[in-house]
Write an enzyme that holds these catalytic residues in place. Structure first.
Site, PDB file in Angstrom:
ATOM      1  CG  HIS A 114      38.675  11.356  42.651  1.00 55.37           C
ATOM      2  ND1 HIS A 114      39.863  11.419  41.961  1.00 55.37           N
ATOM      3  CD2 HIS A 114      37.708  11.699  41.761  1.00 55.37           C
ATOM      4  CE1 HIS A 114      39.630  11.804  40.726  1.00 55.37           C
ATOM      5  NE2 HIS A 114      38.324  11.981  40.580  1.00 55.37           N
ATOM      6  N   GLY A 141      16.520   8.629  30.482  1.00 54.54           N
ATOM      7  CA  GLY A 141      17.432   9.762  30.390  1.00 54.54           C
ATOM      8  C   GLY A 141      17.996  10.185  31.732  1.00 54.54           C
ATOM      9  CB  THR A 164      24.688   4.232  44.898  1.00 59.94           C
ATOM     10  OG1 THR A 164      23.498   3.753  45.541  1.00 59.94           O
ATOM     11  CG2 THR A 164      24.511   5.693  44.510  1.00 59.94           C
ATOM     12  CE  LYS A 165      23.816   0.295  49.097  1.00 57.03           C
ATOM     13  NZ  LYS A 165      23.087   0.009  50.300  1.00 57.03           N
ATOM     14  NE  ARG A 179      16.841   2.881  48.993  1.00 50.06           N
ATOM     15  CZ  ARG A 179      16.841   4.114  49.471  1.00 50.06           C
ATOM     16  NH1 ARG A 179      15.935   4.977  49.060  1.00 50.06           N
ATOM     17  NH2 ARG A 179      17.741   4.485  50.355  1.00 50.06           N
TER      18      ARG A 179
END
Length: 184
Positions: A114, A141, A164-165, A179
């Site tokens: 969003h 998991g 996230t990357k 990471r």
């Protein structure tokens, strides 16, 4: 003029509250519900539903119950794929899995998001960016993969990670945010 579905599939902001998209989500929800209610000894019936619902469901692949998706037709699954219990795939954009992908329980793959702008968000519009997962990838998991992510071949994503990357080939990655901790 583009339809909202065309906007959705081309990674533009779109309104998901159209009759066409509502009907398509309802179809997917009904099929996921049926799939999740089938007794374990009726594996062929489960397979039939997945083949009808998903864009592609590879050979010798398995999804355990507790599976939910938005549309289904945007999900492509390679051969020798396994998703454990309670897998969620919000597939407003394509989600593509390669071969030999193993997903632990309670994992989620979200192509939808969003806008950060409050006025746009309050109008009900959203966006969807694809997720691509290479071959030979293992997710522990409770992993969450966010919109627009590519995970390369031969990767391990540790349990509890929030991706996230994008993650390069041959990586072991973990954490929140996820990471790379080791490259093979």
């Amino acid at each position: 003029m583009q339809t909202e579905k065309e906007k959705m599939l081309s990674a533009q902001l779109y309104n998901p509250s159209t009759q066409e998209l509502d009907d398509e989500r309802r179809f997917a929800q009904e099929n996921c519900f049926k799939f999740n209610q089938i007794p374990p000894f009726q594996a062929q019936l489960r397979l039939d539903i997945l083949k009808q619902l998903l864009n592609k469901f590879g050979q010798q692949s398995t999804i355990m119950p507790g599976f939910w998706c938005d549309y289904g037709y945007n999900i492509t699954i390679g051969d020798h794929f396994f998703a454990n219990f309670n897998c969620i795939m919000l597939d407003a954009a394509p989600i593509k899995f390669g071969n030999n992908v193993f997903i632990g329980p309670n994992c989620s793959f979200y192509t939808s998001g969003h806008p950060l702008d409050i006025n746009q968000r309050n109008c009900g519009i959203e966006y969807a960016y694809p997720i691509t997962v290479g071959d030979n990838v293992w997710f522990g998991g409770n992993v969450v993969v966010l919109p627009g992510i590519t995970i390369g071949n031969n990767c391990v994503i540790a349990a509890g990670s929030i991706v996230t990357k994008s993650i390069a080939d041959n990586s072991i990655a973990m954490g929140n945010p996820c990471r790379v901790k080791q490259s093979k």
